[in-house]
Design an enzyme around this catalytic site. Structure first.
Site, PDB file in Angstrom:
ATOM      1  CG  ASN A 115     -35.158  45.028  -5.709  1.00  0.00           C
ATOM      2  OD1 ASN A 115     -36.220  45.411  -6.180  1.00  0.00           O
ATOM      3  ND2 ASN A 115     -34.533  43.955  -6.144  1.00  0.00           N
ATOM      4  CG  HIS A 145     -36.707  48.472 -10.245  1.00  0.00           C
ATOM      5  ND1 HIS A 145     -35.442  48.250  -9.755  1.00  0.00           N
ATOM      6  CD2 HIS A 145     -37.515  47.620  -9.560  1.00  0.00           C
ATOM      7  CE1 HIS A 145     -35.464  47.289  -8.843  1.00  0.00           C
ATOM      8  NE2 HIS A 145     -36.716  46.897  -8.716  1.00  0.00           N
ATOM      9  CG  ASN A 170     -37.388  38.605  -8.954  1.00  0.00           C
ATOM     10  OD1 ASN A 170     -37.993  39.619  -8.646  1.00  0.00           O
ATOM     11  ND2 ASN A 170     -36.219  38.629  -9.552  1.00  0.00           N
ATOM     12  CG  HIS A 171     -34.084  39.442  -6.159  1.00  0.00           C
ATOM     13  ND1 HIS A 171     -33.290  38.573  -6.867  1.00  0.00           N
ATOM     14  CD2 HIS A 171     -34.224  40.548  -6.935  1.00  0.00           C
ATOM     15  CE1 HIS A 171     -32.954  39.138  -8.029  1.00  0.00           C
ATOM     16  NE2 HIS A 171     -33.514  40.327  -8.093  1.00  0.00           N
TER      17      HIS A 171
HETATM   18 FE   LIG Z   1     -38.038  41.804  -8.705  1.00  0.00          FE
END
Ligand SMILES: [Fe+2]
Length: 260
Positions: free
Chosen positions: A40, A178, A67-68
């Site tokens: 992130n 998070h 996932n990003h």
């Molecule tokens: Fe993630």
């Protein structure tokens, strides 16, 4: 031997916190190897080669993703060439990069870093369960010290993987939500685990995003461009102590450091 895992670094606030304090934090905690989840770091979603290099220069020995991973196109060729930045192993086997890397700790011990991704909401091309055993075998053929970053939404998937790997790896550290969980433990077989290591970034937010933007999207269902928040920055993660000869964990402590 102490391994420091730094939880999901969100945007500029998370990166700056690390750039300004990771070297001293490593000294203070007597860290031999530091692994950072960086998925992130590019404005909240994804990572670029330049930002990966900045995290490595700040004191990370390896970077894990999630996932990003593919959000920034320029990361693909970089991942194909990198031996320190891994992406979830259960992304497509046709895509660039790997889910397993070996990095040296300060005492010379090789640390295997393995990244997999859970299924709930993230829908990876392959289940992590189909790939994880072979990768753990591959890691252990080189070193007994193996750290797994399981990037997943569901606490159940992360707890289940920690149990499944108990006795075969040093630690199973959860990422992605998070929100740091209060379940850091060493399991009977000697594998340390925590369901989520938390977030390195602005906690005056909705998991890193400006709260007013996140709540507007949720309340109205309308598209909103998310922006990374700024306040309440903390460095979060977990500190694992292990025997480098056996890979067995002796302890795991959550890390939560306000910044500045
Ligand atoms: Fe993630």
């Amino acid at each position: 031997m102490n391994i420091l895992f730094i939880a999901d670094v969100v945007g500029r606030p998370g990166r700056e916190a690390l750039e300004q304090s990771l070297v001293s934090l490593r000294e203070e905690l007597d860290v031999a190897c530091c692994i950072v989840n960086g998925e992130n770091v590019a404005d909240g979603v994804g990572i670029t080669p330049k930002l990966a290099e900045r995290l490595l220069a700040a004191g990370a020995d390896a970077i894990t993703l999630g996932n990003h991973t593919w959000r920034r196109a320029e990361i693909a060729p970089y991942l194909g060439a990198s031996d320190r930045v891994v992406r979830p192993a259960n992304l497509s086997s046709s895509a660039p990069g790997r889910g397993l890397a070996f990095v040296p700790a300060t005492d010379g011990t090789k640390v295997a870093v393995l990244n997999v991704m859970g299924s709930l909401f993230l829908e990876p091309p392959r289940s992590m369960w189909e790939v994880v055993d072979d990768l753990v075998d591959e890691a252990r053929a080189t070193t007994p010290v193996v750290l797994v970053d399981v990037h997943a939404e569901a606490t159940s998937e992360k707890v289940a993987l920690a149990r499944w790997l108990d006795g075969r790896v040093t630690a199973v550290i959860g990422t992605h939500t998070h929100v740091q969980t209060s379940d850091a433990r060493v399991q009977p077989g000697g594998t340390a685990a925590i369901t989520d290591a938390g977030m390195t970034g602005p906690h005056d937010s909705v998991i890193g995003v400006k709260a007013e933007l996140a709540t507007h999207r949720m309340r109205t269902g309308m598209p909103v461009r998310f922006e990374v928040a700024e306040g309440g920055v903390r460095i979060e993660g977990a500190l694992v102590s292990c025997d480098p000869a056996t890979g067995r964990a002796a302890s795991i402590e959550p890390v939560r450091v306000p910044w500045p």
